[in-house]
Design a protein around this motif. Structure first.
Motif, PDB file in Angstrom:
ATOM      1  N   PRO A   1       0.791  -1.236   0.000  1.00  0.00           N
ATOM      2  CA  PRO A   1       0.000   0.000   0.000  1.00  0.00           C
ATOM      3  C   PRO A   1       0.822   1.283   0.000  1.00  0.00           C
ATOM      4  O   PRO A   1       0.384   2.292  -0.555  1.00  0.00           O
ATOM      5  CB  PRO A   1      -0.862  -0.124   1.263  1.00  0.00           C
ATOM      6  N   THR A   2       2.005   1.269   0.604  1.00  0.00           N
ATOM      7  CA  THR A   2       2.850   2.471   0.582  1.00  0.00           C
ATOM      8  C   THR A   2       3.226   2.829  -0.848  1.00  0.00           C
ATOM      9  O   THR A   2       3.235   4.004  -1.234  1.00  0.00           O
ATOM     10  CB  THR A   2       4.119   2.266   1.428  1.00  0.00           C
ATOM     11  N   TRP A   3       3.555   1.819  -1.641  1.00  0.00           N
ATOM     12  CA  TRP A   3       3.862   2.038  -3.060  1.00  0.00           C
ATOM     13  C   TRP A   3       2.602   2.497  -3.809  1.00  0.00           C
ATOM     14  O   TRP A   3       2.656   3.441  -4.585  1.00  0.00           O
ATOM     15  CB  TRP A   3       4.394   0.745  -3.683  1.00  0.00           C
ATOM     16  N   ALA A   4       1.491   1.834  -3.559  1.00  0.00           N
ATOM     17  CA  ALA A   4       0.263   2.115  -4.300  1.00  0.00           C
ATOM     18  C   ALA A   4      -0.203   3.553  -4.109  1.00  0.00           C
ATOM     19  O   ALA A   4      -0.761   4.163  -5.030  1.00  0.00           O
ATOM     20  CB  ALA A   4      -0.837   1.144  -3.881  1.00  0.00           C
ATOM     21  N   TYR A   5       0.022   4.097  -2.927  1.00  0.00           N
ATOM     22  CA  TYR A   5      -0.469   5.448  -2.640  1.00  0.00           C
ATOM     23  C   TYR A   5       0.634   6.502  -2.647  1.00  0.00           C
ATOM     24  O   TYR A   5       0.461   7.597  -2.121  1.00  0.00           O
ATOM     25  CB  TYR A   5      -1.247   5.451  -1.328  1.00  0.00           C
ATOM     26  N   SER A   6       1.769   6.147  -3.259  1.00  0.00           N
ATOM     27  CA  SER A   6       2.823   7.130  -3.480  1.00  0.00           C
ATOM     28  C   SER A   6       2.800   7.537  -4.956  1.00  0.00           C
ATOM     29  O   SER A   6       2.625   6.682  -5.829  1.00  0.00           O
ATOM     30  CB  SER A   6       4.190   6.542  -3.132  1.00  0.00           C
ATOM     31  N   PRO A   7       2.937   8.820  -5.258  1.00  0.00           N
ATOM     32  CA  PRO A   7       2.859   9.266  -6.658  1.00  0.00           C
ATOM     33  C   PRO A   7       4.073   8.845  -7.474  1.00  0.00           C
ATOM     34  O   PRO A   7       5.177   8.688  -6.947  1.00  0.00           O
ATOM     35  CB  PRO A   7       2.787  10.794  -6.528  1.00  0.00           C
ATOM     36  N   ASN A   8       3.850   8.654  -8.778  1.00  0.00           N
ATOM     37  CA  ASN A   8       4.915   8.408  -9.750  1.00  0.00           C
ATOM     38  C   ASN A   8       5.737   7.156  -9.493  1.00  0.00           C
ATOM     39  O   ASN A   8       6.926   7.107  -9.802  1.00  0.00           O
ATOM     40  CB  ASN A   8       5.854   9.621  -9.830  1.00  0.00           C
ATOM     41  N   ILE A   9       5.105   6.143  -8.911  1.00  0.00           N
ATOM     42  CA  ILE A   9       5.784   4.856  -8.758  1.00  0.00           C
ATOM     43  C   ILE A   9       5.757   4.122 -10.093  1.00  0.00           C
ATOM     44  O   ILE A   9       4.739   4.082 -10.777  1.00  0.00           O
ATOM     45  CB  ILE A   9       5.124   4.012  -7.655  1.00  0.00           C
ATOM     46  N   TYR A  10       6.881   3.542 -10.436  1.00  0.00           N
ATOM     47  CA  TYR A  10       7.022   2.806 -11.694  1.00  0.00           C
ATOM     48  C   TYR A  10       6.995   1.315 -11.355  1.00  0.00           C
ATOM     49  O   TYR A  10       7.799   0.836 -10.568  1.00  0.00           O
ATOM     50  CB  TYR A  10       8.352   3.180 -12.367  1.00  0.00           C
TER      51      TYR A  10
ATOM     52  N   ALA B   1      12.960   4.498  -5.241  1.00  0.00           N
ATOM     53  CA  ALA B   1      13.581   4.883  -3.966  1.00  0.00           C
ATOM     54  C   ALA B   1      13.582   6.398  -3.803  1.00  0.00           C
ATOM     55  O   ALA B   1      13.353   6.923  -2.704  1.00  0.00           O
ATOM     56  CB  ALA B   1      15.005   4.329  -3.890  1.00  0.00           C
ATOM     57  N   GLN B   2      13.813   7.104  -4.889  1.00  0.00           N
ATOM     58  CA  GLN B   2      13.765   8.572  -4.847  1.00  0.00           C
ATOM     59  C   GLN B   2      12.355   9.059  -4.557  1.00  0.00           C
ATOM     60  O   GLN B   2      12.156   9.981  -3.750  1.00  0.00           O
ATOM     61  CB  GLN B   2      14.264   9.140  -6.173  1.00  0.00           C
ATOM     62  N   GLN B   3      11.363   8.430  -5.170  1.00  0.00           N
ATOM     63  CA  GLN B   3       9.970   8.824  -4.949  1.00  0.00           C
ATOM     64  C   GLN B   3       9.530   8.541  -3.513  1.00  0.00           C
ATOM     65  O   GLN B   3       8.736   9.283  -2.938  1.00  0.00           O
ATOM     66  CB  GLN B   3       9.040   8.084  -5.924  1.00  0.00           C
TER      67      GLN B   3
ATOM     68  N   ASN C   1      19.148   6.418   1.527  1.00  0.00           N
ATOM     69  CA  ASN C   1      20.312   5.575   1.849  1.00  0.00           C
ATOM     70  C   ASN C   1      20.246   4.207   1.183  1.00  0.00           C
ATOM     71  O   ASN C   1      20.974   3.287   1.570  1.00  0.00           O
ATOM     72  CB  ASN C   1      20.473   5.417   3.355  1.00  0.00           C
ATOM     73  N   LEU C   2      19.375   4.060   0.188  1.00  0.00           N
ATOM     74  CA  LEU C   2      19.366   2.861  -0.635  1.00  0.00           C
ATOM     75  C   LEU C   2      20.207   3.130  -1.886  1.00  0.00           C
ATOM     76  O   LEU C   2      19.971   4.102  -2.606  1.00  0.00           O
ATOM     77  CB  LEU C   2      17.933   2.496  -1.043  1.00  0.00           C
ATOM     78  N   VAL C   3      21.200   2.281  -2.122  1.00  0.00           N
ATOM     79  CA  VAL C   3      22.113   2.465  -3.251  1.00  0.00           C
ATOM     80  C   VAL C   3      21.901   1.334  -4.249  1.00  0.00           C
ATOM     81  O   VAL C   3      22.423   0.226  -4.068  1.00  0.00           O
ATOM     82  CB  VAL C   3      23.581   2.484  -2.780  1.00  0.00           C
ATOM     83  N   PRO C   4      21.129   1.563  -5.305  1.00  0.00           N
ATOM     84  CA  PRO C   4      20.888   0.510  -6.288  1.00  0.00           C
ATOM     85  C   PRO C   4      22.078   0.383  -7.249  1.00  0.00           C
ATOM     86  O   PRO C   4      22.528   1.364  -7.830  1.00  0.00           O
ATOM     87  CB  PRO C   4      19.634   0.985  -7.042  1.00  0.00           C
TER      88      PRO C   4
END
Length: 394
Positions: free
Chosen positions: A55-64, A131-133, A138-141
């Motif tokens: 749900p955190t992803w679903a309700y965050s804008p501009n998730i790919y 991760a930026q969105q 501190n996540l380094v892909p």
């Protein structure tokens, strides 16, 4: 990664149509020159999966959203929170097997840094964008081989190595730990040179005893279920640990976490009394049965077993915190009595330590599936076959 998907008009279109059938969307003509109908369908399908699982992803804008398989294989937010609780604050973590980064993002909330290694370049780009969105700075892909990355690090430079080995190799499912990729059994010595801890996520289909024999220094084992479905096994290895593994069965639901901890030696030596069915019947959650907490759960809640090999429990007082389903017993019948007296043409049927399967029981006693009544066909403490008619409380 098609960055045109992130254009405002495309995102607005996806949001306006995200309740539609992705399959039907894939066959419609796309209103955008730079974004295909199949790409729109992938984003809509991704949102629908995230709505339930993330749900955190679903309700965050501009998730790919990535391809469907990446979402199917990733952890849920509920299980990611369990992993987050296992690490020390301010630590350094390398996620060897990357993926969609759900676990990495939650681990990053406690860690100083999480290096996310992913062989799929497109997926690595998606993780970086998301991760930026989500504000996970501190996540380094890294688009790299996670095993090689760890191998190239200095000894003792990592606190935790997190790994989720793939159970599919060359498109076929594998069931032995050493057949998964990467091969954690072969790699653990090298991992321990670089890190004190290894946190390994395995399929619930894996044999626990076999894994405990092959993995070294397993301090903690977590068996996690979510809404009645066993989701994963978590093994925390500590290179300094020399003792018996503490096993914790965790039952997760939308608003609750329940757990029981024990060791295999405690389970082996615990004495449990059997009894005829009393006022309440308890059917253990799948996390308990997978973990092997058959006697430990009876001890924890002061329950009787119906039979040594019938993993159902009973009591005269209600134990509402039990990890599983709870029923009030209405009647208890012998098979002969049930055949003569049964007036239930419809019920939920289960068998436990019983010689015939549910489908055969339904056919033999002419019982349709469903309704509010529950029938348990079981073997009791005296080795008699009985039928317990009950109604669900919790």
């Amino acid at each position: 990664m098609n960055r045109s998907i992130l254009d405002k008009e495309v995102q607005d279109y996806i949001k306006a149509n995200r309740q539609l059938d992705p399959g039907a969307m894939a066959f419609k003509k796309s209103p955008f020159a730079e974004v295909s109908s199949s790409e729109l369908a992938t984003q809509i399908d991704g949102w629908q999966r995230a709505y339930k699982k993330l749900p955190t992803w679903a309700y965050s804008p501009n998730i790919y959203y990535p391809d469907k398989i990446n979402l199917e294989q990733c952890s849920s937010e509920h299980t990611a929170l369990v992993k987050q609780s296992l690490i020390r604050k301010g630590c350094k973590i390398v996620d060897v097997t990357g993926g969609f980064s759900v676990d990495s993002c939650y681990l990053a909330q406690e860690a100083q840094i999480v290096v996310h290694c992913e062989l799929n370049e497109k997926l690595s780009q998606i993780v970086k964008h998301n991760a930026q969105q989500l504000g996970v700075a501190n996540l380094v892909p890294l688009h790299t081989d996670g095993v090689k990355f760890v191998q190239d690090q200095e000894d003792n430079s990592i606190d935790y190595i997190y790994i989720d080995p793939s159970r599919r190799v060359n498109h076929a499912k594998v069931f032995l730990l050493e057949d998964c990729e990467p091969n954690i059994v072969a790699l653990q010595d090298m991992f321990f040179q670089k890190s004190r801890y290894i946190l390994c996520k395995l399929s619930p289909l894996m044999d626990i005893n076999s894994a405990l024999q092959k993995l070294k220094h397993v301090k903690l084992l977590y068996v996690i279920s979510l809404e009645g479905d066993c989701k994963e096994l978590l093994f925390l290895q500590d290179r300094t640990f020399e003792g018996e593994t503490k096993i914790t069965a965790i039952r997760l639901s939308a608003d609750q976490l329940q757990n029981i901890s024990f060791t295999q030696q405690e389970e082996k030596t615990t004495l449990v009394k059997t009894s005829t069915p009393l006022k309440y019947l308890y059917d253990p959650d799948v996390a308990l049965t997978k973990a092997g907490a058959f006697k430990s759960v009876a001890k924890a809640f002061s329950l009787f077993k119906l039979h040594t090999h019938t993993h159902l429990y009973t009591s005269d007082t209600l134990e509402s915190d039990f990890l599983g389903r709870i029923f009030q017993i209405e009647n208890v019948y012998t098979l002969g009595e049930f055949k003569k007296l049964n007036t239930l043409g419809k019920a939920n049927v289960a068998t436990k330590n019983f010689p015939i399967k549910v489908d055969e029981v339904r056919k033999k006693f002419k019982i349709k599936d469903g309704g509010s009544d529950f029938l348990y066909f079981v073997t009791d403490y005296a080795d008699n076959h009985i039928v317990i008619h009950c109604s669900k409380i919790l």
